[in-house]
Design an enzyme around this catalytic site. Structure first.
Site, PDB file in Angstrom:
ATOM      1  N   GLY A   1      63.920  -4.763  68.244  1.00  0.00           N
ATOM      2  CA  GLY A   1      64.671  -5.311  69.412  1.00  0.00           C
ATOM      3  C   GLY A   1      65.614  -3.986  69.864  1.00  0.00           C
ATOM      4  O   GLY A   1      66.040  -4.245  71.002  1.00  0.00           O
TER       5      GLY A   1
ATOM      6  N   ASP B   1      71.210  -7.121  73.332  1.00  0.00           N
ATOM      7  CA  ASP B   1      71.246  -5.975  74.572  1.00  0.00           C
ATOM      8  C   ASP B   1      70.325  -4.677  74.000  1.00  0.00           C
ATOM      9  O   ASP B   1      70.296  -3.893  74.967  1.00  0.00           O
ATOM     10  CB  ASP B   1      72.799  -5.632  74.622  1.00  0.00           C
ATOM     11  CG  ASP B   1      73.345  -5.123  73.717  1.00  0.00           C
ATOM     12  OD1 ASP B   1      72.627  -4.945  72.404  1.00  0.00           O
ATOM     13  OD2 ASP B   1      74.431  -5.109  73.784  1.00  0.00           O
TER      14      ASP B   1
ATOM     15  N   ASP C   1      62.028  -7.882  57.090  1.00  0.00           N
ATOM     16  CA  ASP C   1      61.689  -7.184  58.053  1.00  0.00           C
ATOM     17  C   ASP C   1      62.406  -5.653  57.957  1.00  0.00           C
ATOM     18  O   ASP C   1      62.247  -4.739  58.614  1.00  0.00           O
ATOM     19  CB  ASP C   1      62.154  -7.729  59.436  1.00  0.00           C
ATOM     20  CG  ASP C   1      63.763  -8.088  59.359  1.00  0.00           C
ATOM     21  OD1 ASP C   1      64.012  -8.758  58.389  1.00  0.00           O
ATOM     22  OD2 ASP C   1      64.467  -7.664  60.123  1.00  0.00           O
TER      23      ASP C   1
HETATM   24  P1  AMP Z   1      68.946  -6.246  61.511  1.00  0.00           P
HETATM   25  O1  AMP Z   1      69.053  -7.411  60.543  1.00  0.00           O
HETATM   26  O2  AMP Z   1      69.687  -5.406  62.028  1.00  0.00           O
HETATM   27  O3  AMP Z   1      67.393  -5.336  60.785  1.00  0.00           O
HETATM   28  O4  AMP Z   1      68.293  -6.920  62.817  1.00  0.00           O
HETATM   29  C1  AMP Z   1      67.287  -7.915  62.629  1.00  0.00           C
HETATM   30  C2  AMP Z   1      66.665  -8.051  64.078  1.00  0.00           C
HETATM   31  O5  AMP Z   1      67.442  -8.171  65.007  1.00  0.00           O
HETATM   32  C3  AMP Z   1      65.710  -6.943  64.384  1.00  0.00           C
HETATM   33  O6  AMP Z   1      64.676  -7.594  64.969  1.00  0.00           O
HETATM   34  C4  AMP Z   1      66.393  -6.211  65.417  1.00  0.00           C
HETATM   35  O7  AMP Z   1      65.774  -5.247  66.121  1.00  0.00           O
HETATM   36  C5  AMP Z   1      67.090  -7.303  65.996  1.00  0.00           C
HETATM   37  N1  AMP Z   1      68.367  -6.590  66.790  1.00  0.00           N
HETATM   38  C6  AMP Z   1      69.862  -6.559  65.982  1.00  0.00           C
HETATM   39  N2  AMP Z   1      70.534  -5.984  66.754  1.00  0.00           N
HETATM   40  C7  AMP Z   1      69.860  -6.065  68.020  1.00  0.00           C
HETATM   41  C8  AMP Z   1      70.529  -5.578  69.381  1.00  0.00           C
HETATM   42  N3  AMP Z   1      71.702  -5.195  69.544  1.00  0.00           N
HETATM   43  N4  AMP Z   1      69.562  -5.894  70.301  1.00  0.00           N
HETATM   44  C9  AMP Z   1      68.694  -5.943  70.273  1.00  0.00           C
HETATM   45  N5  AMP Z   1      67.965  -6.670  69.059  1.00  0.00           N
HETATM   46  C10 AMP Z   1      68.631  -6.534  68.165  1.00  0.00           C
HETATM   47 MG    MG Z   2      66.044  -4.400  60.774  1.00  0.00          MG
END
Ligand code: AMP
Ligand code: MG
Length: 531
Positions: free
Chosen positions: A112, A145, A280
């Site tokens: 993301g 974002d 993930d």
């Molecule tokens: P994480 O737990 O940080 O690994 O994120 C979980 C999911 O949310 C993943 O698919 C990330 O790419 C997405 N994600 C986290 N923060 C953002 C952000 N600011 N913008 C877009 N996608 C995000």
């Molecule tokens: Mg992640």
């Protein structure tokens, strides 16, 4: 293999983008949020930013990629690794994957806010994928974002490099660059959003494939693409195993189990708490990946989690990491099952996880305590009693183990009390003093049994027990200064953490107990996923 000229500049980098070349892509080229089917990735370009400015780069990583210091300090470097300029052979893309978040299937997640630039083959013939984190939205950004803020980017940058030097398998980081743009974040999800400086980290790893890449296809019964991805992973990330076959899929899964076990044993050795062990965030190569609300144990507490989002269930607490890794591997086994269609070999591999972790943990505890080898008959109790004591006395894990090596067979209980008191956040109660006395007696008896020369024991303990780790408050202090445009503390931490097992003169302040103010300060003991 012909050797390439090594000019150490960006334009001499050699790309070979196997992921993009060999795996199915999303035919849609517009960048809008969507579900993406039957594709491993979507093409997407980084979003240009206003005023990039280099905060820090890792010369170790740059050396590995054949980039000189001059090059890393150039404007071109800054433009390329913030995502403003693409090199000719870059083919930027975001990966498609799913995952279990906090124990529940979350469906499609994907990169993301990560954009892969391509795969470099360096002069050593190693393959390294480059990825920008925080370089703008992708089809997988869902409601967010695609950006990242300076504080979380510095945390990821420093911790990746620190873990590498601690010998913990990890993704790496090349650079952290300010975008010159502001990003809105509600750090504690309490309705108080604030503008923060935006930044981009360039992460580097042999591969960024996660358990969730396989899970997504399996969840959609898309066995054709599941097999394509598994075959690709086998050939590219596990080339020593051999050509695709059911037996080799099992070998690959077994190796993932083994590597994951070793990674977790290292986390437990250095006191690292990942904080968000969703599937993930689990690398197929057994690398620590996705540094978010992670933390380092200060006072030893197996129930501690740095992640406020996980404060209720404490699923990802320090002491639960080995069990969660197993749970995550079970999810990966379920995803691979349709290609293997036999449960027993997958179950056997999971048992190998358990056994490998147990052995690695025993070896690691023996090293931390300076024992020649781990004898379960005596040492299970020795370790269990010690952990009870450290927890009761709120003892700083890093300091305790590091300086335990200075005590020997001749020392008295009083010397041990003194050591414990110096490293603890609580004064020793009479009860804890009694516990400590009993423990030290049995430890000394155990050392007498080994009868190992003191300097030899000390040397081996010092190789297992770091002097310097990325203490939560040290990272925060570096961030506070960086937010005022002073990057010196980021530099200094990066430098000290390159040699975590070596006592460095003049660097005592990086190896001290957490100050009182840091106990409740946001960013030092409590973090959220908001980054
Ligand atoms: P994480 O737990 O940080 O690994 O994120 C979980 C999911 O949310 C993943 O698919 C990330 O790419 C997405 N994600 C986290 N923060 C953002 C952000 N600011 N913008 C877009 N996608 C995000
Ligand atoms: Mg992640």
């Amino acid at each position: 293999m012909p050797t390439r000229p090594n000019n150490k500049n960006i334009d001499a980098l050699h790309f070979d983008n196997s992921f993009v070349r060999e795996l199915p892509s999303d035919p849609e080229s517009e960048n809008y949020r969507r579900q993406v089917y039957q594709a491993c990735y979507s093409h997407v370009n980084p979003k240009p930013v206003k005023a990039p400015r280099l905060v820090a780069y890792s010369q170790d990583m740059a050396d590995t990629l054949d980039l000189s210091a001059t090059e890393c300090q150039s404007d071109r470097f800054c433009q390329v690794f913030v995502g403003n300029q693409l090199l000719d052979d870059m083919q930027p893309f975001a990966m498609n994957y799913g995952g279990h978040q906090f124990g529940h299937w979350a469906g499609q997640l994907g990169d993301g806010r990560a954009i892969n630039l391509g795969e470099i083959i360096n002069s050593q013939n190693q393959r390294w994928s480059l990825q920008l984190k925080g370089a703008g939205p992708t089809p997988y950004s869902r409601s967010a974002d695609g950006l990242a803020v300076l504080r979380s980017s510095i945390r990821e940058f420093l911790c990746s490099e620190a873990m590498h030097h601690l010998r913990v398998p990890t993704t790496r980081a090349l650079s952290v660059i300010l975008t010159g743009e502001q990003v809105m974040r509600d750090m504690f999800y309490d309705g108080n959003p604030q503008w923060e400086p935006g930044a981009v980290v360039c992460r580097v790893a042999p591969s960024f494939t996660r358990f969730g890449n396989f899970q997504l296809f399996a969840s959609r019964d898309d066995l054709e693409n599941l097999q394509k991805l598994v075959d690709f992973t086998l050939r590219n990330d596990f080339p020593h195993i051999g050509e695709p076959s059911k037996a080799n899929y099992v070998h690959m899964f077994t190796e993932v189990c083994r590597r994951t076990a070793e990674m977790i044993a290292h986390w437990q050795r250095v006191g690292f708490v990942h904080g968000v062990m969703n599937t993930d965030n689990m690398s197929i190569l057994g690398l620590t990946i996705d540094y978010g609300p992670y933390g380092w144990l200060e006072n030893y507490d197996p129930d501690w989690t740095p992640n406020t989002t996980d404060a209720q269930g404490r699923r990802y607490r320090f002491g639960n990491q080995p069990a969660i890794a197993y749970w995550n591997l079970v999810q990966l086994a379920n995803a691979l099952y349709p290609l293997i269609q036999k449960a027993q070999p997958l179950q056997d591999a999971l048992t190998i996880y358990t056994n490998t972790f147990e052995q690695a943990w025993q070896r690691m505890m023996a090293d931390k305590l300076g024992l020649m080898s781990f004898n379960p008959a005596t040492d299970e109790t020795l370790v269990a009693d010690l952990t009870k004591l450290l927890q009761a006395a709120e003892t700083d894990m890093t300091l305790f183990y590091r300086d335990l090596a200075t005590l020997g067979q001749e020392d008295q209980s009083e010397d041990f009390f003194q050591h414990l008191e110096t490293c603890s956040y609580q004064a020793l109660s009479p009860e804890n003093q009694a516990l400590a006395g009993v423990w030290f007696d049995s430890y000394q008896a155990r050392l007498n049994h080994d009868n190992r020369p003191h300097h030899e024991r000390q040397q081996s303990m010092n190789a297992a027990n770091p002097r310097y780790v990325l203490r939560n408050y040290l990272a925060q202090q570096a961030i506070d200064l960086a937010e005022q445009n002073d990057f010196s503390e980021v530099q200094e931490l990066l430098e000290v953490l390159r040699h975590p097992y070596t006592d460095q003169t003049g660097k005592q302040r990086f190896a001290e107990k957490r100050p009182d103010w840091a106990k409740q300060r946001a960013g030092c003991s409590m973090l959220s996923c908001s980054s």
